[in-house]
Design a protein around this motif. Structure first.
Motif, PDB file in Angstrom:
ATOM      1  N   GLN A  44       1.058  -1.418   0.057  1.00 53.36           N
ATOM      2  CA  GLN A  44       0.033   0.407   0.125  1.00 53.36           C
ATOM      3  C   GLN A  44       1.241   0.976   0.185  1.00 53.36           C
ATOM      4  OE1 GLN A  44      -3.980   2.361   2.813  1.00 53.36           O
ATOM      5  NE2 GLN A  44      -2.673   0.619   3.724  1.00 53.36           N
ATOM      6  N   GLY A  45       2.300   0.623   0.416  1.00 51.92           N
ATOM      7  CA  GLY A  45       2.720   2.289   0.763  1.00 51.92           C
ATOM      8  C   GLY A  45       3.405   2.524  -0.331  1.00 51.92           C
ATOM      9  N   ILE A  46       3.969   1.744  -1.241  1.00 53.77           N
ATOM     10  CA  ILE A  46       4.533   2.095  -2.683  1.00 53.77           C
ATOM     11  C   ILE A  46       3.441   1.960  -3.679  1.00 53.77           C
ATOM     12  CG2 ILE A  46       5.642   0.503  -4.381  1.00 53.77           C
ATOM     13  CD1 ILE A  46       7.248   1.331  -2.018  1.00 53.77           C
ATOM     14  N   ALA A  47       2.078   2.205  -3.102  1.00 56.77           N
ATOM     15  CA  ALA A  47       0.821   1.995  -3.960  1.00 56.77           C
ATOM     16  C   ALA A  47       0.435   3.851  -4.453  1.00 56.77           C
ATOM     17  CB  ALA A  47      -0.403   1.031  -4.084  1.00 56.77           C
ATOM     18  N   ILE A  48       0.721   4.233  -2.830  1.00 54.23           N
ATOM     19  CA  ILE A  48       0.751   5.612  -2.768  1.00 54.23           C
ATOM     20  C   ILE A  48       1.660   6.576  -3.411  1.00 54.23           C
ATOM     21  CG2 ILE A  48       0.665   7.297  -0.922  1.00 54.23           C
ATOM     22  CD1 ILE A  48      -0.584   5.273   1.370  1.00 54.23           C
ATOM     23  N   VAL A  49       3.096   6.146  -3.258  1.00 56.25           N
ATOM     24  CA  VAL A  49       4.090   7.326  -4.135  1.00 56.25           C
ATOM     25  C   VAL A  49       4.755   6.593  -5.153  1.00 56.25           C
ATOM     26  CG1 VAL A  49       4.654   7.468  -1.464  1.00 56.25           C
ATOM     27  CG2 VAL A  49       5.711   4.958  -2.894  1.00 56.25           C
ATOM     28  N   VAL A  50       3.834   5.321  -5.967  1.00 51.45           N
ATOM     29  CA  VAL A  50       4.478   4.934  -6.826  1.00 51.45           C
ATOM     30  C   VAL A  50       3.910   6.104  -8.045  1.00 51.45           C
ATOM     31  CG1 VAL A  50       2.213   4.360  -7.866  1.00 51.45           C
ATOM     32  CG2 VAL A  50       4.552   3.096  -8.539  1.00 51.45           C
ATOM     33  N   TYR A  51       3.099   7.005  -8.141  1.00 54.93           N
ATOM     34  CA  TYR A  51       2.729   7.980  -8.756  1.00 54.93           C
ATOM     35  C   TYR A  51       4.250   9.358  -8.902  1.00 54.93           C
ATOM     36  CZ  TYR A  51      -2.163   7.325  -9.657  1.00 54.93           C
ATOM     37  OH  TYR A  51      -2.860   7.065 -10.108  1.00 54.93           O
TER      38      TYR A  51
ATOM     39  N   VAL B  66     -13.314   0.487  -4.300  1.00 56.71           N
ATOM     40  CA  VAL B  66     -14.253   0.627  -5.100  1.00 56.71           C
ATOM     41  C   VAL B  66     -14.410   2.034  -5.897  1.00 56.71           C
ATOM     42  CG1 VAL B  66     -16.560   0.400  -5.308  1.00 56.71           C
ATOM     43  CG2 VAL B  66     -15.340  -1.128  -4.257  1.00 56.71           C
ATOM     44  N   LEU B  67     -14.425   3.092  -4.881  1.00 54.86           N
ATOM     45  CA  LEU B  67     -14.722   4.163  -5.436  1.00 54.86           C
ATOM     46  C   LEU B  67     -13.616   4.822  -6.060  1.00 54.86           C
ATOM     47  CD1 LEU B  67     -16.040   6.492  -2.286  1.00 54.86           C
ATOM     48  CD2 LEU B  67     -17.256   5.591  -4.390  1.00 54.86           C
ATOM     49  N   GLY B  68     -12.693   4.658  -5.271  1.00 58.44           N
ATOM     50  CA  GLY B  68     -10.873   4.720  -6.537  1.00 58.44           C
ATOM     51  C   GLY B  68     -11.561   4.563  -8.166  1.00 58.44           C
ATOM     52  N   LEU B  69     -11.735   3.001  -7.798  1.00 57.81           N
ATOM     53  CA  LEU B  69     -11.966   2.348  -9.559  1.00 57.81           C
ATOM     54  C   LEU B  69     -13.275   3.276 -10.266  1.00 57.81           C
ATOM     55  CD1 LEU B  69     -11.778  -1.248  -8.100  1.00 57.81           C
ATOM     56  CD2 LEU B  69     -10.039   0.263  -9.786  1.00 57.81           C
TER      57      LEU B  69
ATOM     58  N   GLY C 292      -4.014  -1.747  -9.094  1.00 54.41           N
ATOM     59  CA  GLY C 292      -3.593  -3.520  -9.318  1.00 54.41           C
ATOM     60  C   GLY C 292      -2.855  -3.335  -8.431  1.00 54.41           C
ATOM     61  N   LEU C 293      -1.882  -2.348  -7.328  1.00 54.28           N
ATOM     62  CA  LEU C 293      -0.794  -2.419  -6.519  1.00 54.28           C
ATOM     63  C   LEU C 293      -1.883  -2.653  -4.766  1.00 54.28           C
ATOM     64  CD1 LEU C 293       2.388  -0.699  -6.468  1.00 54.28           C
ATOM     65  CD2 LEU C 293       2.374  -2.985  -6.499  1.00 54.28           C
ATOM     66  N   ASN C 294      -3.052  -1.810  -5.532  1.00 56.30           N
ATOM     67  CA  ASN C 294      -3.680  -2.077  -4.230  1.00 56.30           C
ATOM     68  C   ASN C 294      -4.983  -2.289  -3.469  1.00 56.30           C
ATOM     69  OD1 ASN C 294      -2.958   0.609  -2.510  1.00 56.30           O
ATOM     70  ND2 ASN C 294      -3.828   2.305  -4.249  1.00 56.30           N
ATOM     71  N   VAL C 295      -5.336  -3.507  -5.041  1.00 55.15           N
ATOM     72  CA  VAL C 295      -5.941  -4.744  -4.763  1.00 55.15           C
ATOM     73  C   VAL C 295      -4.943  -5.447  -4.395  1.00 55.15           C
ATOM     74  CG1 VAL C 295      -7.368  -6.319  -6.456  1.00 55.15           C
ATOM     75  CG2 VAL C 295      -7.292  -3.166  -6.975  1.00 55.15           C
ATOM     76  N   LEU C 296      -3.740  -6.005  -5.102  1.00 56.58           N
ATOM     77  CA  LEU C 296      -3.373  -6.730  -4.799  1.00 56.58           C
ATOM     78  C   LEU C 296      -2.867  -6.817  -2.840  1.00 56.58           C
ATOM     79  CD1 LEU C 296      -1.746  -9.158  -5.663  1.00 56.58           C
ATOM     80  CD2 LEU C 296       0.429  -7.951  -5.595  1.00 56.58           C
ATOM     81  N   ALA C 297      -2.636  -5.384  -2.299  1.00 53.28           N
ATOM     82  CA  ALA C 297      -3.172  -5.158  -1.382  1.00 53.28           C
ATOM     83  C   ALA C 297      -3.920  -5.520  -0.065  1.00 53.28           C
ATOM     84  CB  ALA C 297      -2.150  -3.524  -0.887  1.00 53.28           C
TER      85      ALA C 297
ATOM     86  N   MET D 146      -0.941   4.104 -17.376  1.00 51.44           N
ATOM     87  CA  MET D 146      -0.752   3.508 -16.858  1.00 51.44           C
ATOM     88  C   MET D 146      -0.250   3.356 -15.296  1.00 51.44           C
ATOM     89  SD  MET D 146       2.891   1.463 -17.765  1.00 51.44           S
ATOM     90  CE  MET D 146       2.527   0.749 -19.414  1.00 51.44           C
ATOM     91  N   MET D 147      -0.206   4.500 -15.116  1.00 55.48           N
ATOM     92  CA  MET D 147       0.559   4.474 -13.486  1.00 55.48           C
ATOM     93  C   MET D 147      -1.157   4.979 -12.860  1.00 55.48           C
ATOM     94  SD  MET D 147       3.376   5.474 -13.545  1.00 55.48           S
ATOM     95  CE  MET D 147       3.425   5.024 -12.081  1.00 55.48           C
ATOM     96  N   LYS D 148      -2.144   4.860 -13.133  1.00 58.47           N
ATOM     97  CA  LYS D 148      -3.051   4.618 -12.603  1.00 58.47           C
ATOM     98  C   LYS D 148      -3.468   3.066 -12.197  1.00 58.47           C
ATOM     99  CE  LYS D 148      -6.566   9.000 -13.459  1.00 58.47           C
ATOM    100  NZ  LYS D 148      -7.422   8.620 -14.245  1.00 58.47           N
TER     101      LYS D 148
END
Lengths: 253, 253
Positions: free
Chosen positions: B45-52, B119-122, B71-76, B64-66
């Motif tokens: 989740q931390g990596i997903a937050i800063v990946v942008y 869900v809201l983000g997607l 993807g990282l958040n769903v995996l988390a 792609m970044m979205k």
């Protein structure tokens, strides 16, 4: 009716039993620790963080708000230190080791960082000698570390609640969910909710204290100068929630 | 030499003993809980937050970044849910009540909020149907709630560590500071440090992904258009750390 009230009565008894305060090395001395840590280190520090951002403080001078911000933080620090003395004294009298738990490690780090934050904040933002470029460079670090310390203290409180409920509840135990456990769990949630509220206020552009020039103009009902207009236009472009700030500005007037 | 190494040997033995993983309702099934919660719910989740915000990702398209962020958040989220199933199953087999502790309350609230966030983000940021004004209005809430959920998960982990060390260490106990307690306390500090790093990167203007127009111009070595120049000037006025971003931009090219 009596059987329905039983859990409530029991909780009242338990809370009343634990609620006393004393400085005798016993459980009542320990009680100073959560009381002062929550009221001082969490509540006062939280208020100190957002005190600039409450619209009804915008009419006060920047210097006065700095003094209130610093004063509340110093008071929070004093209460935090007394809360530490209480728990160390309690541990020493009861022959309980100090500084073994993650709660104590994180808590002590938070107190040390908080003392550094206060000393650096006083030297850089209140001493008239410090140059403007130093204040500008240090401000983002000061803001981030302030919010980080505040969040760390809340995490420490949640760990402390966990420890206290495991060690303090014996019959029934924490895992049996007695009313006191539910009550203190709810207290933990309320502390987390208070933290969320402070972090929300502290990071919203619409709650930011307007520039001194804009405040001066609004207070004196003067027409906006070109410079102020430019500043306002820039703020509007930067800040999608300017409407809220405008409303606050009008209310304040 | 042997006596000096004793604490290390003992720690190695203890960690090795607890380190196994299984799905048998025993202590080794419980171990999936902290393992997946820390690697998935905190690290991913931390990596997903800063990946942008990592400069070497600025060359990738926004879409792609979205997708990587989502993807990282769903995996988390999946790992967090498996970690929950592991601990519920362990509790049920061992006849330990579920959901009595503050750790479990805050953790479950974090998982529920995280599922809502995903869900809201997607729906709002990935579905092409959602209007631009909705995305703009929801973005500050999405960012704040993301950082709040991440911080809450770290606080939950610190409570979980506290619980596990109190319940898990019997002879010697947690308060006797055996090497395993020190090791896991240090792990807790590292988790908090990781959280601080992610929050720092996520809130620095100099790490913000530049606008798509500016990135396109930089990639193609085109001269800056008037509009881009205005954008850049605005960014510089808003952001005292633009030098760092400029350096990053040059490095990326």
């Amino acid at each position: 009716m009596t059987s329905q009230c039983w859990p409530l009565n029991r909780w009242m008894w338990q809370v009343t039993k634990r609620e006393g305060l004393a400085w005798d090395g016993g459980a009542k001395e320990f009680n100073w620790h959560p009381l002062l840590a929550v009221t001082g280190f969490i509540f006062l520090q939280g208020i100190a963080i957002v005190v600039y951002r409450l619209p009804w403080t915008w009419k006060c001078s920047k210097l006065m708000m700095k003094l209130i911000h610093a004063g509340l933080n110093v008071l929070a620090f004093i209460l935090a230190v007394i809360s530490l003395v209480a728990v160390f004294d309690f541990h020493n009298v009861q022959n309980i080791p100090n500084m073994y738990s993650l709660h104590s490690w994180v808590g002590l780090i938070a107190v040390i960082l908080f003392s550094l934050q206060i000393v650096l904040g006083l030297c850089i933002f209140l001493l008239p000698l410090s140059p403007g470029y130093l204040r500008a460079a240090f401000l983002p670090i000061h803001v981030f570390s302030g919010l980080f310390i505040f969040t760390t203290v809340i995490a420490t409180a949640l760990m402390g609640i966990t420890e206290k409920l495991i060690f303090g509840l014996k019959d029934p135990k924490y895992k049996d969910s007695p009313p006191e456990a539910t009550f203190v769990n709810v207290l933990g949630l309320l502390i987390a909710l208070f933290g969320a509220l402070i972090l929300w206020i502290a990071t919203r552009p619409s709650w930011k204290r307007p520039s001194e020039q804009l405040l001066h103009t609004l207070h004196n009902n003067e027409p906006l100068s070109d410079a102020t207009k430019t500043d306002t236009a820039m703020s509007e472009r930067q800040d999608p929630n300017t409407e809220a700030r405008k409303r606050n500005g009008k209310t304040e007037e």
